[in-house]
Design an enzyme around this catalytic site. Structure first.
Site, PDB file in Angstrom:
ATOM      1  N   SER A 195      56.107  39.791  35.751  1.00 26.52           N
ATOM      2  CA  SER A 195      57.156  39.852  34.725  1.00 26.52           C
ATOM      3  C   SER A 195      58.046  38.621  34.786  1.00 26.52           C
ATOM      4  CB  SER A 195      58.000  41.118  34.923  1.00 26.52           C
ATOM      5  OG  SER A 195      59.116  41.110  34.060  1.00 26.52           O
ATOM      6  N   GLU A 242      57.522  48.115  39.101  1.00 23.98           N
ATOM      7  CA  GLU A 242      58.930  48.309  39.482  1.00 23.98           C
ATOM      8  C   GLU A 242      59.566  49.416  38.644  1.00 23.98           C
ATOM      9  OE1 GLU A 242      63.208  46.047  39.300  1.00 23.98           O
ATOM     10  OE2 GLU A 242      61.439  44.772  39.579  1.00 23.98           O
TER      11      GLU A 242
END
Length: 318
Positions: free
Chosen positions: A234, A136
């Site tokens: 994450s 990301e």
């Protein structure tokens, strides 16, 4: 839920709610599934569609082929970009190759991309709060010319950062960060640069926030918390940190029930269970079943936020 026997040791099991799939993950998986239905197999996917081996393996079984880069894809088959988002160079490359592609970027990640571009167009220096190397972060930094976005990972880096113009700054964040850690970093930046432009709405997504809040609720009462999710994920890693910070005596990230070390349960009377946003619910059910097979388990679902968010699919697969 069933109990093993009266001889089994009692164990209270608190299920964090919400847990597991978020709307962005659900949308990304549907895009791959529907592309296979509509266009036939194989459908190529650049990188893991979401960070979960079980999801990826199931989609492989349906006819998805996962690749690292576009040059591994034939030009006559659809290619899907992962939910984490991609640098602008990737769709540009696909267009130059005349490939048919579907972008499964989570709309909340796309919102961060739009924010970063707006700040850049307004002449601001941009800080991205996030983890280096995460897809990301690579995707967000790749929306703008190289060197335009400065990455900050820690409070210490926020305190040491030297901007070009302290009065012309903006920040955006990765969507899957720890809410508490990010608040500390933002606080450090705002203390140094009071005029720093902030997101219109917090960049950390609703699903990340809700799952962290749910883990906070259960962890204070738990000797042990297990989070189902990938080590690459994450948001899953952050749930383990939140559990420990919230009062759990121990917390571990596991891919599935087969990765549980049952010695962790020595002296444990209360267990909390959650799952990252890319972990399917069946993995939770299998973990609860494995726990119930070994203990006299009383399973309690905590009263968390009920999520109703959905995201539209691209027209090509809607």
């Amino acid at each position: 839920m069933s109990h093993m026997s009266s001889a089994a040791r009692p164990l209270k099991v608190y299920l964090a709610t919400p847990r597991g799939f978020c709307a962005g993950v659900d949308r990304a998986i549907q895009i791959v599934e529907r592309a296979i239905e509509r266009y036939g197999a194989p459908v190529y996917v650049r990188h893991e569609i979401v960070h979960n081996k079980h999801v990826v393996d199931r989609l492989k079984g349906l006819g998805a082929v996962f690749v690292k880069e576009l040059d591994q894809c034939p030009p006559d088959r659809p290619v899907v970009f992962s939910a984490h988002g991609v640098p602008k160079s990737v769709p540009a490359d696909a267009q130059s190759r005349q490939m048919f592609y579907l972008d499964a970027t989570c709309p909340l990640v796309s919102k961060v991309h739009v924010e970063a571009e707006r700040h850049h167009n307004e002449g601001r220096e941009i800080i991205l709060i996030g983890h280096a190397g995460h897809p990301e972060v690579i995707g967000t930094m790749g929306q703008l010319p190289e060197g335009t976005v400065k990455l900050i990972e820690t409070v210490e880096q926020a305190r040491e950062f030297t901007p070009v113009d302290p009065d012309n700054l903006a920040f955006v964040t990765q969507t899957t960060l720890s809410v508490d850690d990010t608040a500390e970093i933002v606080g450090a930046l705002q203390a140094r640069f009071p005029s720093i432009a902030v997101p219109h709405k917090e960049d950390i997504c609703y699903a990340t926030t809700n799952r962290q809040d749910a883990v906070k609720l259960v962890s204070a009462d738990c000797d042990l918390v297990l989070v189902i999710g990938s080590a690459k994920s994450s948001n899953s890693q952050r749930l383990v940190e939140v559990a420990l910070r919230g009062g759990a005596k121990a917390a571990y990230l596991v891919d599935d029930a087969s990765h549980v070390d049952w010695s962790w349960f020595n002296g444990v009377d209360t267990l909390g269970i959650s799952a990252g946003a890319s972990a399917p619910e069946n993995l939770i059910e299998e973990l609860v079943a494995a726990v119930s097979a070994r203990f006299d388990a009383e399973v309690i679902e905590n009263n968390g936020v009920r999520e109703t968010v959905t995201f539209k699919l691209p027209k090509a697969v809607a």
